[in-house]
Design a protein around this motif. Structure first.
Motif, PDB file in Angstrom:
ATOM      1  N   VAL A 108       0.848  -1.197   0.000  1.00 60.75           N
ATOM      2  CA  VAL A 108       0.000   0.000   0.000  1.00 60.75           C
ATOM      3  C   VAL A 108       0.884   1.248   0.000  1.00 60.75           C
ATOM      4  O   VAL A 108       0.729   2.151  -0.830  1.00 60.75           O
ATOM      5  CB  VAL A 108      -0.956   0.002   1.207  1.00 60.75           C
ATOM      6  CG1 VAL A 108      -1.779   1.289   1.239  1.00 60.75           C
ATOM      7  CG2 VAL A 108      -1.868  -1.222   1.159  1.00 60.75           C
ATOM      8  N   LYS A 109       1.845   1.276   0.891  1.00 63.01           N
ATOM      9  CA  LYS A 109       2.764   2.412   0.999  1.00 63.01           C
ATOM     10  C   LYS A 109       3.584   2.601  -0.272  1.00 63.01           C
ATOM     11  O   LYS A 109       3.837   3.730  -0.711  1.00 63.01           O
ATOM     12  CB  LYS A 109       3.687   2.210   2.189  1.00 63.01           C
ATOM     13  CG  LYS A 109       4.695   3.329   2.401  1.00 63.01           C
ATOM     14  CD  LYS A 109       5.562   3.057   3.620  1.00 63.01           C
ATOM     15  CE  LYS A 109       6.590   4.153   3.837  1.00 63.01           C
ATOM     16  NZ  LYS A 109       7.443   3.867   5.037  1.00 63.01           N
ATOM     17  N   HIS A 110       3.994   1.494  -0.887  1.00 66.46           N
ATOM     18  CA  HIS A 110       4.874   1.557  -2.062  1.00 66.46           C
ATOM     19  C   HIS A 110       4.126   1.253  -3.362  1.00 66.46           C
ATOM     20  O   HIS A 110       4.729   0.808  -4.331  1.00 66.46           O
ATOM     21  CB  HIS A 110       6.030   0.581  -1.889  1.00 66.46           C
ATOM     22  CG  HIS A 110       6.897   0.874  -0.706  1.00 66.46           C
ATOM     23  ND1 HIS A 110       7.806   1.905  -0.685  1.00 66.46           N
ATOM     24  CD2 HIS A 110       6.972   0.279   0.516  1.00 66.46           C
ATOM     25  CE1 HIS A 110       8.416   1.931   0.491  1.00 66.46           C
ATOM     26  NE2 HIS A 110       7.936   0.962   1.241  1.00 66.46           N
ATOM     27  N   LYS A 111       2.832   1.514  -3.366  1.00 67.30           N
ATOM     28  CA  LYS A 111       2.002   1.174  -4.515  1.00 67.30           C
ATOM     29  C   LYS A 111       2.513   1.803  -5.809  1.00 67.30           C
ATOM     30  O   LYS A 111       2.611   1.129  -6.842  1.00 67.30           O
ATOM     31  CB  LYS A 111       0.553   1.610  -4.266  1.00 67.30           C
ATOM     32  CG  LYS A 111      -0.381   1.288  -5.426  1.00 67.30           C
ATOM     33  CD  LYS A 111      -1.818   1.703  -5.114  1.00 67.30           C
ATOM     34  CE  LYS A 111      -2.724   1.383  -6.290  1.00 67.30           C
ATOM     35  NZ  LYS A 111      -4.141   1.751  -5.996  1.00 67.30           N
ATOM     36  N   GLU A 112       2.829   3.079  -5.783  1.00 64.96           N
ATOM     37  CA  GLU A 112       3.243   3.769  -7.010  1.00 64.96           C
ATOM     38  C   GLU A 112       4.527   3.167  -7.570  1.00 64.96           C
ATOM     39  O   GLU A 112       4.627   2.892  -8.773  1.00 64.96           O
ATOM     40  CB  GLU A 112       3.426   5.262  -6.734  1.00 64.96           C
ATOM     41  CG  GLU A 112       3.773   6.071  -7.991  1.00 64.96           C
ATOM     42  CD  GLU A 112       3.851   7.556  -7.715  1.00 64.96           C
ATOM     43  OE1 GLU A 112       4.290   8.304  -8.613  1.00 64.96           O
ATOM     44  OE2 GLU A 112       3.477   7.988  -6.604  1.00 64.96           O
ATOM     45  N   LYS A 113       5.505   2.961  -6.706  1.00 64.07           N
ATOM     46  CA  LYS A 113       6.791   2.405  -7.138  1.00 64.07           C
ATOM     47  C   LYS A 113       6.618   0.996  -7.698  1.00 64.07           C
ATOM     48  O   LYS A 113       7.129   0.670  -8.785  1.00 64.07           O
ATOM     49  CB  LYS A 113       7.767   2.371  -5.968  1.00 64.07           C
ATOM     50  CG  LYS A 113       9.112   1.707  -6.293  1.00 64.07           C
ATOM     51  CD  LYS A 113       9.997   1.646  -5.063  1.00 64.07           C
ATOM     52  CE  LYS A 113      11.336   1.017  -5.376  1.00 64.07           C
ATOM     53  NZ  LYS A 113      12.144   1.833  -6.298  1.00 64.07           N
ATOM     54  N   LEU A 114       5.893   0.155  -6.984  1.00 65.45           N
ATOM     55  CA  LEU A 114       5.722  -1.232  -7.404  1.00 65.45           C
ATOM     56  C   LEU A 114       4.901  -1.346  -8.684  1.00 65.45           C
ATOM     57  O   LEU A 114       5.168  -2.202  -9.527  1.00 65.45           O
ATOM     58  CB  LEU A 114       5.076  -2.047  -6.274  1.00 65.45           C
ATOM     59  CG  LEU A 114       5.953  -2.255  -5.040  1.00 65.45           C
ATOM     60  CD1 LEU A 114       5.151  -2.892  -3.914  1.00 65.45           C
ATOM     61  CD2 LEU A 114       7.179  -3.099  -5.376  1.00 65.45           C
ATOM     62  N   THR A 115       3.914  -0.481  -8.832  1.00 63.69           N
ATOM     63  CA  THR A 115       3.121  -0.470 -10.065  1.00 63.69           C
ATOM     64  C   THR A 115       4.003  -0.151 -11.260  1.00 63.69           C
ATOM     65  O   THR A 115       3.919  -0.808 -12.310  1.00 63.69           O
ATOM     66  CB  THR A 115       1.974   0.544  -9.964  1.00 63.69           C
ATOM     67  OG1 THR A 115       1.114   0.199  -8.881  1.00 63.69           O
ATOM     68  CG2 THR A 115       1.167   0.586 -11.254  1.00 63.69           C
ATOM     69  N   ASP A 116       4.867   0.838 -11.104  1.00 68.06           N
ATOM     70  CA  ASP A 116       5.775   1.221 -12.182  1.00 68.06           C
ATOM     71  C   ASP A 116       6.720   0.073 -12.533  1.00 68.06           C
ATOM     72  O   ASP A 116       6.925  -0.234 -13.720  1.00 68.06           O
ATOM     73  CB  ASP A 116       6.576   2.454 -11.767  1.00 68.06           C
ATOM     74  CG  ASP A 116       7.603   2.853 -12.817  1.00 68.06           C
ATOM     75  OD1 ASP A 116       7.215   3.092 -13.973  1.00 68.06           O
ATOM     76  OD2 ASP A 116       8.801   2.914 -12.483  1.00 68.06           O
ATOM     77  N   ILE A 117       7.287  -0.583 -11.520  1.00 64.32           N
ATOM     78  CA  ILE A 117       8.219  -1.686 -11.765  1.00 64.32           C
ATOM     79  C   ILE A 117       7.513  -2.854 -12.443  1.00 64.32           C
ATOM     80  O   ILE A 117       8.038  -3.453 -13.398  1.00 64.32           O
ATOM     81  CB  ILE A 117       8.872  -2.149 -10.450  1.00 64.32           C
ATOM     82  CG1 ILE A 117       9.727  -1.021  -9.850  1.00 64.32           C
ATOM     83  CG2 ILE A 117       9.714  -3.399 -10.667  1.00 64.32           C
ATOM     84  CD1 ILE A 117      10.905  -0.614 -10.699  1.00 64.32           C
ATOM     85  N   CYS A 118       6.319  -3.194 -11.982  1.00 62.87           N
ATOM     86  CA  CYS A 118       5.575  -4.311 -12.584  1.00 62.87           C
ATOM     87  C   CYS A 118       5.221  -4.013 -14.041  1.00 62.87           C
ATOM     88  O   CYS A 118       5.251  -4.915 -14.886  1.00 62.87           O
ATOM     89  CB  CYS A 118       4.316  -4.609 -11.775  1.00 62.87           C
ATOM     90  SG  CYS A 118       4.646  -5.392 -10.177  1.00 62.87           S
ATOM     91  N   ASN A 119       4.901  -2.758 -14.319  1.00 61.63           N
ATOM     92  CA  ASN A 119       4.626  -2.373 -15.709  1.00 61.63           C
ATOM     93  C   ASN A 119       5.877  -2.527 -16.572  1.00 61.63           C
ATOM     94  O   ASN A 119       5.806  -2.999 -17.719  1.00 61.63           O
ATOM     95  CB  ASN A 119       4.132  -0.924 -15.772  1.00 61.63           C
ATOM     96  CG  ASN A 119       2.705  -0.768 -15.279  1.00 61.63           C
ATOM     97  OD1 ASN A 119       1.938  -1.735 -15.260  1.00 61.63           O
ATOM     98  ND2 ASN A 119       2.342   0.429 -14.868  1.00 61.63           N
TER      99      ASN A 119
END
Length: 237
Positions: A108-119
């Motif tokens: 939840v806290k790192h949602k933006e970062k993890l979303t970018d990496i997964c993309n």
């Protein structure tokens, strides 16, 4: 059958203790596959205290099964992923001073970062996995960032197994059921062993893969590598 990915970090640790190329990490990986391993896992840390950058490229050339690279998704890690295109990239929240992976992501806290990496991983064509604990909010968060799989951090399970194995596995069963409902693949790793693996495997629904290094390499000192891999594979049937 749940797949067995052998983490060869400890082989590199032994090699690095003396320098040179004995034991040879690439040859051990080849032998692990020959003895029945379904994949090879490495964690190339920035200080190269075990797996080196060169090991990553050497292993890419010879691994014929699934190649799984773990690490914190900084620029160095992502460059290695782009250049080697492993089967799977497992994202861990470790800083460079951490001895071994010992916690899951706060998705939840790192949602933006993890979303970018997964993309980014999806664009490369590499399967994504995120190291998480059994916190259901973090598993739901993993779904929201678009990851393909989660890897359940099994350290707490291993610590509590000898005390009360049913209690030790309870939260993992609940977490796995949620992951299954969300359509997430399930991996697991950390301190799984010949003693506790079978119970975890039979208890946790939908377990696709386990990554085991420290215990497996330690067992190989007594049983030999071929017999040890056979023993672990039998527990996963």
């Amino acid at each position: 059958m749940t797949k067995l990915s052998v983490n060869v970090n400890k082989i590199a640790t032994i090699r690095n203790a003396r320098g040179g190329d004995t034991p040879n990490v690439a040859q051990v990986a080849i032998d692990c596959e020959r003895f029945g391993a379904d994949g090879i896992t490495i964690h190339p840390r920035p200080d190269e205290r075990h797996i080196t950058t060169q090991d990553v490229y050497d292993l890419k050339k010879i691994v014929a099964t699934e190649f799984n690279i773990e690490g914190y998704p900084n620029d160095r890690f992502m460059n290695l992923i782009r250049e080697t295109e492993p089967t799977q990239a497992t994202l861990v929240p470790d800083g460079p001073d951490v001895l071994t992976s010992n916690a899951g992501w706060d998705t939840v806290k790192h949602k933006e970062k993890l979303t970018d990496i997964c993309n980014q991983l999806r664009e490369i064509g590499v399967r994504s996995s995120i190291f998480v604990d059994t916190n259901l909010e973090n598993i739901s968060g993993a779904k929201e960032v678009g990851v393909d799989r989660i890897e359940l951090y099994t350290g707490p399970y291993a610590d509590a197994y000898d005390i009360d194995k049913d209690k030790a596995v309870k939260d993992y069963v609940v977490a796995a059921k949620l992951a299954n409902d969300l359509g997430l693949g399930i991996n697991a790793g950390h301190d799984l062993s010949l003693e506790n693996l079978a119970f975890f495997k039979t208890s946790v629904p939908g377990l696709e893969e386990v990554s085991i290094g420290h215990a497996l390499i330690s067992d190989a000192l007594y049983f030999g590598l071929e017999q040890t891999i056979f023993k672990y594979k039998q527990l996963l049937k």
